[in-house]
Design a protein around this motif. Structure first.
Motif, short mmCIF file in Angstrom:
data_model
loop_
_atom_site.label_atom_id
_atom_site.label_comp_id
_atom_site.label_asym_id
_atom_site.label_seq_id
_atom_site.Cartn_x
_atom_site.Cartn_y
_atom_site.Cartn_z
N GLU A 13 0.78 -1.30 0.01
CA GLU A 13 -0.09 -0.03 -0.12
C GLU A 13 0.83 1.29 -0.02
N ASP A 14 0.17 2.39 0.05
CA ASP A 14 0.95 3.57 0.05
C ASP A 14 1.17 4.15 1.51
N SER A 15 2.28 4.62 1.75
CA SER A 15 2.68 5.12 2.87
C SER A 15 2.05 6.45 3.36
N GLN A 16 1.70 6.87 4.53
CA GLN A 16 1.22 7.96 4.78
C GLN A 16 2.21 9.08 5.18
N HIS A 17 3.69 8.62 5.08
CA HIS A 17 4.50 9.52 5.63
C HIS A 17 5.82 9.82 4.46
N VAL A 18 4.82 10.16 3.47
CA VAL A 18 6.00 10.61 2.15
C VAL A 18 5.52 11.81 1.87
N GLU A 19 6.67 12.72 1.89
CA GLU A 19 6.40 14.52 1.59
C GLU A 19 7.16 14.65 0.21
N ASP A 20 6.62 15.44 -0.44
CA ASP A 20 7.16 15.58 -1.91
C ASP A 20 7.39 17.31 -1.71
N SER A 21 8.79 17.67 -1.61
CA SER A 21 9.08 19.07 -1.68
C SER A 21 9.73 19.59 -2.91
N ARG A 22 9.64 18.78 -3.95
CA ARG A 22 10.31 19.46 -5.29
C ARG A 22 10.00 20.64 -5.63
N GLY A 23 8.65 21.06 -5.27
CA GLY A 23 8.35 22.30 -5.81
C GLY A 23 8.83 23.51 -4.99
N ARG A 24 9.50 23.27 -3.99
CA ARG A 24 10.31 24.45 -3.24
C ARG A 24 11.66 23.86 -2.94
N GLY A 25 12.32 23.32 -3.75
CA GLY A 25 13.69 22.88 -3.75
C GLY A 25 14.72 23.76 -3.63
N LEU A 26 15.98 23.85 -3.37
CA LEU A 26 16.83 24.64 -3.23
C LEU A 26 18.04 24.33 -4.30
#
Length: 281
Positions: free
Chosen positions: A7-20
């Motif tokens: 199943e899909d984890s509920q603990h994944v964050e995707d911050s690629r839209g605010r990368g450095l």
């Protein structure tokens, strides 16, 4: 690798839209030092900024990530499988498992351990209990390290989650103290190697139990993980970078050691067999 029952984890964050992003390219030696510094709670900018002559990172504006990105889905499913496995193992031992978050970033990101950069590869920050990965590493794993395959990618995530397990068990804190009290750089590095090899063993433990619970393994999967472990051994990387290896400077272990400890965890499925601090190879 078979993902049908994951199943899909509920603990994944995707911050690629605010990368450095920012700075010049840095050498593999600097990356290794910075990665060790980050793991032990030291701001890696102290290392990276010197290597980049103080060139600052800058904020970028990237398009929002696609929630249906197959790479994100893959990472999420693998992370979920680690959650199930380690929850079961901790419960059996009368302990409570707290799953780490995993942040997918692009270029660079701010962490509780300092600024993380894609050039450092995937890493775990004990200060915020998060795994960080720039998915471009998977292209590098395939193209530069010649270690393709989805199970090779899963092994990388399982290794970083292994560091989280070490953090929860208090192992990483003891190693940090031992490193600080070590009488030489070589002795301090030796503790880092044992910590990394244990994380490899824990990755093998995950693979053992995940296959029992979810039948994840397919033909060739183990070979993919072993190729990846070989490709990112310190001796392999150092020989690629400068033509020879310096064992006293190893921080993650040789290719042979990494393969051996992953296989140890895979074969037994027992955390007790992963005490790299009492065994030598």
């Amino acid at each position: 690798m078979r993902l049908d029952d994951l199943e899909d984890s509920q603990h994944v964050e995707d911050s690629r839209g605010r990368g450095l992003i920012g700075g010049r390219s840095i050498g593999i030696g600097t990356i290794a030092i910075a990665l060790v510094a980050m793991y032990f709670g030291v701001d890696p900018n102290l290392v990276l900024n010197l290597a980049q002559q103080g060139q600052p990172a800058v904020q970028t504006s990237a398009p929002p990530a696609d929630s249906n990105d197959p790479n994100v889905k893959f990472v999420s499913k693998v992370l979920w499988s680690t959650e199930q496995v380690w929850q079961t193992i901790f419960t059996a031992a009368g302990q409570q498992y707290s799953a780490p978050n995993l942040e997918i970033f692009g270029g660079a990101t701010q962490t509780a351990c300092g600024q993380g950069q894609a050039a450092m590869g995937p890493f775990y920050c004990p200060a915020d209990q998060k795994v960080y990965i720039d998915l471009s590493f998977y292209q590098e794993l395939q193209q530069r390290f010649k270690a393709p395959g989805d199970f090779a990618q899963a092994y990388v995530i399982a290794h970083e989650v292994g560091h989280h397990v070490q953090n929860l068990l208090g192992i990483s804190q003891k190693v940090q103290q031992a490193r600080q009290q070590a009488g030489s750089e070589a002795a301090a590095n030796a503790y880092s190697v044992k910590l990394e090899l244990q994380a490899d063993c824990y990755a093998g433990v995950w693979a053992h139990h995940a296959n029992q619970q979810f039948r994840i393994l397919q033909d060739g999967d183990i070979e993919e993980a072993l190729r990846a472990a070989t490709a990112i051994g310190d001796d392999t990387l150092q020989k690629q970078a400068r033509g020879y290896a310096v064992p006293d400077s190893f921080t993650h272990g040789s290719a042979e050691q990494r393969v051996l400890w992953f296989k140890t965890g895979l074969q037994s499925g027992s955390v007790n067999d992963c005490n790299t601090f009492k065994k030598s190879v």
